[in-house]
Design a protein around this motif. Structure first.
Motif, PDB file in Angstrom:
ATOM      1  N   SER A 190       6.383  -3.578   7.056  1.00 55.93           N
ATOM      2  CA  SER A 190       7.592  -2.752   6.968  1.00 55.93           C
ATOM      3  C   SER A 190       7.205  -1.423   6.321  1.00 55.93           C
ATOM      4  O   SER A 190       6.189  -1.321   5.637  1.00 55.93           O
ATOM      5  N   ILE A 191       8.005  -0.421   6.566  1.00 56.51           N
ATOM      6  CA  ILE A 191       7.749   0.919   6.032  1.00 56.51           C
ATOM      7  C   ILE A 191       8.955   1.361   5.224  1.00 56.51           C
ATOM      8  O   ILE A 191      10.090   1.161   5.640  1.00 56.51           O
ATOM      9  N   GLN A 192       8.670   1.950   4.076  1.00 54.87           N
ATOM     10  CA  GLN A 192       9.717   2.565   3.257  1.00 54.87           C
ATOM     11  C   GLN A 192       9.273   3.972   2.917  1.00 54.87           C
ATOM     12  O   GLN A 192       8.082   4.243   2.762  1.00 54.87           O
ATOM     13  N   LEU A 193      10.239   4.863   2.784  1.00 50.92           N
ATOM     14  CA  LEU A 193       9.956   6.247   2.387  1.00 50.92           C
ATOM     15  C   LEU A 193      10.198   6.405   0.900  1.00 50.92           C
ATOM     16  O   LEU A 193      11.116   5.803   0.341  1.00 50.92           O
ATOM     17  N   LYS A 194       9.377   7.238   0.265  1.00 46.45           N
ATOM     18  CA  LYS A 194       9.493   7.478  -1.171  1.00 46.45           C
ATOM     19  C   LYS A 194       9.245   8.962  -1.424  1.00 46.45           C
ATOM     20  O   LYS A 194       8.522   9.621  -0.670  1.00 46.45           O
ATOM     21  N   ASP A 195       9.808   9.484  -2.483  1.00 46.21           N
ATOM     22  CA  ASP A 195       9.639  10.890  -2.880  1.00 46.21           C
ATOM     23  C   ASP A 195      10.041  11.850  -1.768  1.00 46.21           C
ATOM     24  O   ASP A 195       9.303  12.774  -1.421  1.00 46.21           O
ATOM     25  N   ARG A 228       0.856  -1.185   0.000  1.00 45.76           N
ATOM     26  CA  ARG A 228       0.000   0.000   0.000  1.00 45.76           C
ATOM     27  C   ARG A 228       0.889   1.230   0.000  1.00 45.76           C
ATOM     28  O   ARG A 228       1.959   1.234   0.597  1.00 45.76           O
ATOM     29  N   GLU A 229       0.408   2.248  -0.666  1.00 41.46           N
ATOM     30  CA  GLU A 229       1.165   3.496  -0.743  1.00 41.46           C
ATOM     31  C   GLU A 229       0.291   4.622  -0.201  1.00 41.46           C
ATOM     32  O   GLU A 229      -0.883   4.734  -0.552  1.00 41.46           O
ATOM     33  N   PHE A 230       0.866   5.427   0.689  1.00 41.89           N
ATOM     34  CA  PHE A 230       0.144   6.537   1.283  1.00 41.89           C
ATOM     35  C   PHE A 230       0.894   7.832   1.009  1.00 41.89           C
ATOM     36  O   PHE A 230       2.108   7.889   1.218  1.00 41.89           O
ATOM     37  N   GLU A 231       0.180   8.851   0.569  1.00 43.12           N
ATOM     38  CA  GLU A 231       0.787  10.169   0.460  1.00 43.12           C
ATOM     39  C   GLU A 231       0.546  10.880   1.782  1.00 43.12           C
ATOM     40  O   GLU A 231      -0.590  10.984   2.247  1.00 43.12           O
ATOM     41  N   VAL A 232       1.622  11.345   2.399  1.00 44.72           N
ATOM     42  CA  VAL A 232       1.559  11.977   3.706  1.00 44.72           C
ATOM     43  C   VAL A 232       1.854  13.456   3.538  1.00 44.72           C
ATOM     44  O   VAL A 232       2.780  13.836   2.825  1.00 44.72           O
ATOM     45  N   GLU A 233       1.046  14.284   4.193  1.00 41.67           N
ATOM     46  CA  GLU A 233       1.281  15.725   4.179  1.00 41.67           C
ATOM     47  C   GLU A 233       1.485  16.194   5.612  1.00 41.67           C
ATOM     48  O   GLU A 233       0.698  15.880   6.504  1.00 41.67           O
ATOM     49  N   VAL A 234       2.541  16.953   5.816  1.00 44.12           N
ATOM     50  CA  VAL A 234       2.834  17.522   7.127  1.00 44.12           C
ATOM     51  C   VAL A 234       1.836  18.650   7.370  1.00 44.12           C
ATOM     52  O   VAL A 234       1.688  19.536   6.534  1.00 44.12           O
ATOM     53  N   VAL A 235       1.135  18.619   8.505  1.00 47.16           N
ATOM     54  CA  VAL A 235       0.127  19.650   8.783  1.00 47.16           C
ATOM     55  C   VAL A 235       0.541  20.586   9.921  1.00 47.16           C
ATOM     56  O   VAL A 235      -0.077  21.631  10.108  1.00 47.16           O
ATOM     57  N   THR A 236       1.530  20.210  10.701  1.00 47.61           N
ATOM     58  CA  THR A 236       2.106  21.090  11.716  1.00 47.61           C
ATOM     59  C   THR A 236       3.617  21.004  11.560  1.00 47.61           C
ATOM     60  O   THR A 236       4.119  20.041  10.967  1.00 47.61           O
ATOM     61  N   PRO A 237       4.375  21.966  12.056  1.00 48.79           N
ATOM     62  CA  PRO A 237       5.835  21.841  11.952  1.00 48.79           C
ATOM     63  C   PRO A 237       6.279  20.488  12.511  1.00 48.79           C
ATOM     64  O   PRO A 237       5.872  20.100  13.607  1.00 48.79           O
ATOM     65  N   LEU A 238       7.069  19.766  11.737  1.00 50.74           N
ATOM     66  CA  LEU A 238       7.471  18.406  12.106  1.00 50.74           C
ATOM     67  C   LEU A 238       8.937  18.407  12.526  1.00 50.74           C
ATOM     68  O   LEU A 238       9.828  18.570  11.699  1.00 50.74           O
ATOM     69  N   PHE A 239       9.161  18.262  13.836  1.00 48.59           N
ATOM     70  CA  PHE A 239      10.514  18.181  14.381  1.00 48.59           C
ATOM     71  C   PHE A 239      10.882  16.717  14.482  1.00 48.59           C
ATOM     72  O   PHE A 239      10.186  15.931  15.114  1.00 48.59           O
ATOM     73  N   LEU A 298       4.742   6.997   1.842  1.00 45.85           N
ATOM     74  CA  LEU A 298       5.091   5.825   2.635  1.00 45.85           C
ATOM     75  C   LEU A 298       4.645   4.584   1.879  1.00 45.85           C
ATOM     76  O   LEU A 298       3.544   4.544   1.347  1.00 45.85           O
ATOM     77  N   LEU A 299       5.511   3.588   1.821  1.00 43.40           N
ATOM     78  CA  LEU A 299       5.173   2.294   1.229  1.00 43.40           C
ATOM     79  C   LEU A 299       5.203   1.231   2.313  1.00 43.40           C
ATOM     80  O   LEU A 299       5.996   1.255   3.201  1.00 43.40           O
TER      81      LEU A 299
END
Length: 148
Positions: free
Chosen positions: A79-84, A14-25, A147-148
């Motif tokens: 498992s999780i992988q990061l993409k883009d 599965r692939e999810f597009e994630v958007e940061v909605v608050t400053p991400l530290f 995220l994959l």
């Protein structure tokens, strides 16, 4: 060395597009640099799973958590992988100032930004600028990755 293909049968991707909605530290080896990595994402998922599971049976909860996220005796079920992630541009600027609140310290009252108060450790006082400056990078709201 044998390679067992059978363990990869019936796997879902599965692939999810994630958007940061608050400053991400977030960080890695250098705490001042923002570094997007999978372990903190998996940790946040584990935290929210615990928060939403809602069981009084701690033994059952621990067993179910281990089945999903892994434990000292078994691997995680995913498992999780990061993409883009090439568009990630960490910055230490552009945090909103937020509401100013009166604060007392050493018998004196002064006004401080609620963001600076909540972000204790993320900024330090710069004598030349006579104000707090952020010393830790973060990802800005609107940043996207997959995220994959």
């Amino acid at each position: 060395m044998a390679f067992y293909v059978g363990r990869f049968r019936n796997m879902e991707t599965r692939e999810f597009e994630v958007e940061v909605v608050t400053p991400l530290f977030l960080g890695g080896a250098d705490p001042r640099k923002a570094e997007l990595r999978t372990p903190p994402i998996k940790g946040a998922l584990r935290f929210w799973w615990r928060a939403l599971y809602g069981s009084d049976d701690l033994k059952d909860m621990k067993e179910r958590e281990g089945e999903i996220f892994g434990s000292t005796t078994r691997k995680a079920s995913f498992s999780i992988q990061l993409k883009d992630t090439g568009n990630l541009k960490p910055t230490s600027a552009n945090l909103p100032r937020g509401e100013m609140i009166p604060t007392k310290a050493k018998g004196k009252t002064f006004r401080i930004s609620i963001i600076q108060y909540l972000a204790y450790g993320l900024c330090q006082y710069d004598r030349s600028k006579k104000r707090n400056v952020y010393i830790r990078e973060h990802l800005l709201p609107g940043t996207k990755f997959k995220l994959l």
